[in-house]
Enzyme design. Structure first.
Site, PDB file in Angstrom:
ATOM      1  N   PRO A 172       0.885  -1.185  -0.066  1.00  0.00           N
ATOM      2  CA  PRO A 172       0.000   0.004  -0.004  1.00  0.00           C
ATOM      3  C   PRO A 172       0.728   1.279   0.033  1.00  0.00           C
ATOM      4  O   PRO A 172       1.791   1.493   0.697  1.00  0.00           O
ATOM      5  CB  PRO A 172      -0.613  -0.202   1.265  1.00  0.00           C
ATOM      6  CG  PRO A 172       0.085  -0.937   2.077  1.00  0.00           C
ATOM      7  CD  PRO A 172       0.691  -1.960   1.387  1.00  0.00           C
TER       8      PRO A 172
ATOM      9  N   CYS B 219      -0.063   5.606  -0.025  1.00  0.00           N
ATOM     10  CA  CYS B 219      -0.755   6.735  -0.167  1.00  0.00           C
ATOM     11  C   CYS B 219      -0.427   7.416  -1.181  1.00  0.00           C
ATOM     12  O   CYS B 219       0.832   7.777  -1.703  1.00  0.00           O
ATOM     13  CB  CYS B 219      -0.597   7.420   1.035  1.00  0.00           C
ATOM     14  SG  CYS B 219      -1.232   6.815   2.512  1.00  0.00           S
TER      15      CYS B 219
ATOM     16  N   ALA C 233      -3.394   3.050   2.310  1.00  0.00           N
ATOM     17  CA  ALA C 233      -4.048   3.272   3.703  1.00  0.00           C
ATOM     18  C   ALA C 233      -5.544   3.924   3.356  1.00  0.00           C
ATOM     19  O   ALA C 233      -5.357   5.040   3.007  1.00  0.00           O
ATOM     20  CB  ALA C 233      -3.234   3.951   4.476  1.00  0.00           C
TER      21      ALA C 233
ATOM     22  N   GLN D 150      -5.699  -1.928   1.903  1.00  0.00           N
ATOM     23  CA  GLN D 150      -5.128  -1.566   3.179  1.00  0.00           C
ATOM     24  C   GLN D 150      -6.360  -0.678   4.070  1.00  0.00           C
ATOM     25  O   GLN D 150      -6.692   0.460   3.699  1.00  0.00           O
ATOM     26  CB  GLN D 150      -3.913  -0.797   3.408  1.00  0.00           C
ATOM     27  CG  GLN D 150      -3.543  -1.012   4.752  1.00  0.00           C
ATOM     28  CD  GLN D 150      -1.982  -0.343   4.957  1.00  0.00           C
ATOM     29  OE1 GLN D 150      -1.979   0.710   4.593  1.00  0.00           O
ATOM     30  NE2 GLN D 150      -1.041  -0.950   5.425  1.00  0.00           N
TER      31      GLN D 150
ATOM     32  N   TYR E  11       0.096   4.137  13.365  1.00  0.00           N
ATOM     33  CA  TYR E  11      -1.181   4.751  13.203  1.00  0.00           C
ATOM     34  C   TYR E  11      -2.038   3.928  14.275  1.00  0.00           C
ATOM     35  O   TYR E  11      -1.335   3.237  15.254  1.00  0.00           O
ATOM     36  CB  TYR E  11      -1.670   4.199  11.872  1.00  0.00           C
ATOM     37  CG  TYR E  11      -0.995   5.257  10.828  1.00  0.00           C
ATOM     38  CD1 TYR E  11      -0.970   6.691  10.883  1.00  0.00           C
ATOM     39  CD2 TYR E  11       0.027   4.576   9.873  1.00  0.00           C
ATOM     40  CE1 TYR E  11      -0.216   7.265  10.049  1.00  0.00           C
ATOM     41  CE2 TYR E  11       0.593   5.569   8.930  1.00  0.00           C
ATOM     42  CZ  TYR E  11       0.430   6.741   9.019  1.00  0.00           C
ATOM     43  OH  TYR E  11       1.274   7.488   8.296  1.00  0.00           O
TER      44      TYR E  11
ATOM     45  N   ARG F 121      -0.574  -5.850   8.519  1.00  0.00           N
ATOM     46  CA  ARG F 121       0.593  -5.274   8.556  1.00  0.00           C
ATOM     47  C   ARG F 121       1.070  -4.697   9.732  1.00  0.00           C
ATOM     48  O   ARG F 121       0.449  -3.965  10.533  1.00  0.00           O
ATOM     49  CB  ARG F 121       0.485  -4.030   7.559  1.00  0.00           C
ATOM     50  CG  ARG F 121       2.062  -3.242   7.658  1.00  0.00           C
ATOM     51  CD  ARG F 121       2.127  -2.364   6.208  1.00  0.00           C
ATOM     52  NE  ARG F 121       2.870  -2.681   5.284  1.00  0.00           N
ATOM     53  CZ  ARG F 121       3.557  -2.378   4.505  1.00  0.00           C
ATOM     54  NH1 ARG F 121       3.683  -0.970   4.437  1.00  0.00           N
ATOM     55  NH2 ARG F 121       4.162  -2.955   3.320  1.00  0.00           N
TER      56      ARG F 121
ATOM     57  N   LEU G 229      13.175  -1.956   0.848  1.00  0.00           N
ATOM     58  CA  LEU G 229      14.289  -1.876   0.000  1.00  0.00           C
ATOM     59  C   LEU G 229      14.563  -3.312  -0.536  1.00  0.00           C
ATOM     60  O   LEU G 229      15.941  -3.896  -0.565  1.00  0.00           O
ATOM     61  CB  LEU G 229      15.557  -1.572   0.807  1.00  0.00           C
ATOM     62  CG  LEU G 229      15.556   0.202   0.779  1.00  0.00           C
ATOM     63  CD1 LEU G 229      16.629   0.619   1.474  1.00  0.00           C
ATOM     64  CD2 LEU G 229      15.219   0.903  -0.352  1.00  0.00           C
TER      65      LEU G 229
ATOM     66  N   GLY H 168       7.815  -1.884  -3.163  1.00  0.00           N
ATOM     67  CA  GLY H 168       7.131  -0.615  -3.475  1.00  0.00           C
ATOM     68  C   GLY H 168       7.791   0.646  -4.072  1.00  0.00           C
ATOM     69  O   GLY H 168       7.388   0.854  -5.410  1.00  0.00           O
ATOM     70  N   ARG H 169       8.829   1.202  -3.975  1.00  0.00           N
ATOM     71  CA  ARG H 169       9.366   2.124  -4.377  1.00  0.00           C
ATOM     72  C   ARG H 169       9.884   1.732  -5.697  1.00  0.00           C
ATOM     73  O   ARG H 169       9.812   2.450  -6.777  1.00  0.00           O
ATOM     74  CB  ARG H 169      10.355   3.035  -3.681  1.00  0.00           C
ATOM     75  CG  ARG H 169       9.670   3.942  -2.504  1.00  0.00           C
ATOM     76  CD  ARG H 169      10.784   4.374  -1.515  1.00  0.00           C
ATOM     77  NE  ARG H 169      11.281   3.043  -0.709  1.00  0.00           N
ATOM     78  CZ  ARG H 169      12.073   3.377   0.390  1.00  0.00           C
ATOM     79  NH1 ARG H 169      12.426   4.519   0.571  1.00  0.00           N
ATOM     80  NH2 ARG H 169      12.283   2.213   1.050  1.00  0.00           N
TER      81      ARG H 169
HETATM   82  C1  FNR Z   1       4.426   4.223   1.840  1.00  0.00           C
HETATM   83  N1  FNR Z   1       4.287   3.106   2.636  1.00  0.00           N
HETATM   84  C2  FNR Z   1       2.902   3.057   3.216  1.00  0.00           C
HETATM   85  N2  FNR Z   1       2.887   2.035   3.921  1.00  0.00           N
HETATM   86  C3  FNR Z   1       1.750   1.560   4.627  1.00  0.00           C
HETATM   87  O1  FNR Z   1       1.536   0.825   5.452  1.00  0.00           O
HETATM   88  N3  FNR Z   1       0.390   2.320   4.001  1.00  0.00           N
HETATM   89  C4  FNR Z   1       0.567   3.452   3.269  1.00  0.00           C
HETATM   90  O2  FNR Z   1      -0.441   3.921   2.663  1.00  0.00           O
HETATM   91  C5  FNR Z   1       1.836   3.660   2.707  1.00  0.00           C
HETATM   92  N4  FNR Z   1       1.916   4.901   1.924  1.00  0.00           N
HETATM   93  C6  FNR Z   1       3.234   4.988   1.286  1.00  0.00           C
HETATM   94  C7  FNR Z   1       3.157   5.948   0.142  1.00  0.00           C
HETATM   95  C8  FNR Z   1       4.535   6.082  -0.393  1.00  0.00           C
HETATM   96  C9  FNR Z   1       4.656   7.175  -1.470  1.00  0.00           C
HETATM   97  C10 FNR Z   1       5.743   5.260   0.084  1.00  0.00           C
HETATM   98  C11 FNR Z   1       7.005   5.398  -0.619  1.00  0.00           C
HETATM   99  C12 FNR Z   1       5.478   4.369   0.769  1.00  0.00           C
HETATM  100  C13 FNR Z   1       5.260   2.300   2.867  1.00  0.00           C
HETATM  101  C14 FNR Z   1       5.575   1.139   1.862  1.00  0.00           C
HETATM  102  O3  FNR Z   1       4.269   0.430   1.895  1.00  0.00           O
HETATM  103  C15 FNR Z   1       6.593   0.226   2.073  1.00  0.00           C
HETATM  104  O4  FNR Z   1       6.624  -0.502   3.268  1.00  0.00           O
HETATM  105  C16 FNR Z   1       7.855   1.060   2.180  1.00  0.00           C
HETATM  106  O5  FNR Z   1       7.844   1.991   0.894  1.00  0.00           O
HETATM  107  C17 FNR Z   1       9.137   0.088   2.048  1.00  0.00           C
HETATM  108  O6  FNR Z   1       9.418  -0.516   0.598  1.00  0.00           O
HETATM  109  P1  FNR Z   1      10.223  -0.258  -0.588  1.00  0.00           P
HETATM  110  O7  FNR Z   1       9.743   1.022  -1.026  1.00  0.00           O
HETATM  111  O8  FNR Z   1      11.607   0.104   0.074  1.00  0.00           O
HETATM  112  O9  FNR Z   1       9.869  -1.507  -1.507  1.00  0.00           O
END
Ligand code: FNR
Length: 357
Positions: free
Chosen positions: A23, A25, A57, A99, A181, A229, A299, A321-322
């Site tokens: 997830p 945002c 979320a 989520q 949260y 989560r 990561l 994610g990223r």
């Molecule tokens: C997130 N992350 C996040 N986590 C979550 O539980 N709910 C959410 O809505 C969000 N929103 C969110 C927005 C953005 C723009 C980013 C970059 C990250 C955290 C995400 O789900 C993830 O756990 C982290 O980004 C780590 O994974 P990566 O990016 O290293 O693969």
């Protein structure tokens, strides 16, 4: 066959592979209603080969939004808007998840688009926040400590949102009990100083998440998986520990949670040793102690790294994610890298073949 591209069955639902979109945002909704942006964000990753795409979320009540631009599932207009997205995702052969969240004392904050920092004042569309206790998250407005009636209303709000998620066509619900949260705030003694049934011992601090899991499991179809989560540690002395979280998850295994998405942090400023796969070990420990499948996140950026997480038995799936923001077809590219013939993937449909050439 790579482990990453083996299907994963949870209850009556099969994911075509183990590459999941976590997830994230998008801060782009109006009145909690997702729009074209969300369709493109989630749809592109479904077309890009992911087995499950989990929508951001999504607040179960308006006061539970992290920012005023968060998505929600508290009314019927939101159900219709999500249904358009879940139909597209299903058409691309992926499963869709959402989520469900309540941001607690970290609600009503500015989105990270440079419009402001910290809490949004009422004059700019913000609202008063609530939490287990009156302590603010550093830099944010102080919440009101929730009354017992307000705490009792939380599981019902999550359950109602889960019913709407089902009506919207989601295959998977994930409960957000991480990142500082509301559910995490109750779990951690850094933010929970209650002296009633929801505070004190670990059993009491975990009561709200257990009650919420029970309520959602009742409202959510038996054949559909329920993910949770967690933040496996607060990374702070005196905060939530891996032992406490592993014990809580062990209990929740008997309450119908099907897979644990293992993240960390978010409930207090902390020094976190961020690096490749830095949360994988937490997923391994929780998997071993609870007996539940886990998904590792944080990561994980290359196909080989993701495959290794599964080969070493740390987790049953990975969330990317990223790296998937940079490359919506990350999963198709990983299949190519690992020598998986895309044409042999179940439910891949006519997704474009991605090569490195
Ligand atoms: C997130 N992350 C996040 N986590 C979550 O539980 N709910 C959410 O809505 C969000 N929103 C969110 C927005 C953005 C723009 C980013 C970059 C990250 C955290 C995400 O789900 C993830 O756990 C982290 O980004 C780590 O994974 P990566 O990016 O290293 O693969």
């Amino acid at each position: 066959m790579s482990l990453l591209f083996e299907p994963l069955t949870l209850r009556g639902t099969t994911l075509r592979n183990r590459v999941l979109l976590p997830p994230m945002c998008q801060y782009s909704a109006t009145d909690g209603v997702p729009g074209d942006w969300h369709l493109v964000h989630l749809g592109a990753r479904a077309a890009g080969g992911f087995g499950l795409v989990i929508a951001e979320a999504t607040a179960v009540v308006p006061q539970g939004r992290i920012s005023p631009q968060d998505t929600g599932l508290w009314d019927e207009r939101q159900v219709e808007a999500w249904a358009r997205i879940t139909r597209f995702v299903a058409d691309r052969g992926a499963r869709s998840g959402v989520q469900l969240a309540h941001a607690g004392r970290k609600a009503s904050t500015y989105r990270p688009f440079g419009e402001g920092d910290g809490s949004v004042p009422a004059s700019a569309g913000g609202w008063p926040t609530v939490g287990p206790s009156e302590d603010p998250f550093p830099g944010y407005a102080a919440p009101a400590a929730m009354t017992a009636d307000e705490v009792r209303a939380v599981p019902a709000a999550f359950a109602a949102a889960a019913r709407r998620a089902d009506a919207a066509g989601f295959d998977v619900v994930e409960l957000h009990a991480a990142h500082g949260y509301l559910l995490h705030e109750f779990l951690s003694s850094l933010s929970n100083h209650r002296t009633d049934a929801w505070g004190g011992s670990l059993e009491n601090r975990a009561r709200l998440v257990v009650e919420t899991v029970d309520a959602v499991r009742d409202a959510w179809p038996d054949a559909k998986p329920l993910l949770l989560r967690v933040s496996a540690t607060d990374w702070v002395e005196g905060g939530l520990t891996l032992d406490e979280v592993a014990e809580t998850v062990r209990v929740l295994a008997d309450h119908g949670v099907d897979l644990v998405d293992v993240s960390t942090g978010g409930n207090a400023p902390a020094s976190i040793p961020v690096g490749p796969g830095y949360q994988v070990e937490h997923a391994r420990v929780i998997r071993e102690r609870s007996g539940l499948p886990t998904a590792a996140v944080g990561l994980i950026t290359t196909a080989e790294q993701a495959e290794k997480v599964l080969a070493e038995g740390a987790a049953d799936a990975v969330l990317v994610g990223r790296a998937a923001l940079q490359d919506p077809s990350w999963a198709l590219r990983a299949a190519h890298t690992l020598g998986v013939r895309l044409g042999t993937l179940p439910h891949t449909g006519d997704a474009a073949v991605v090569t490195d050439d």
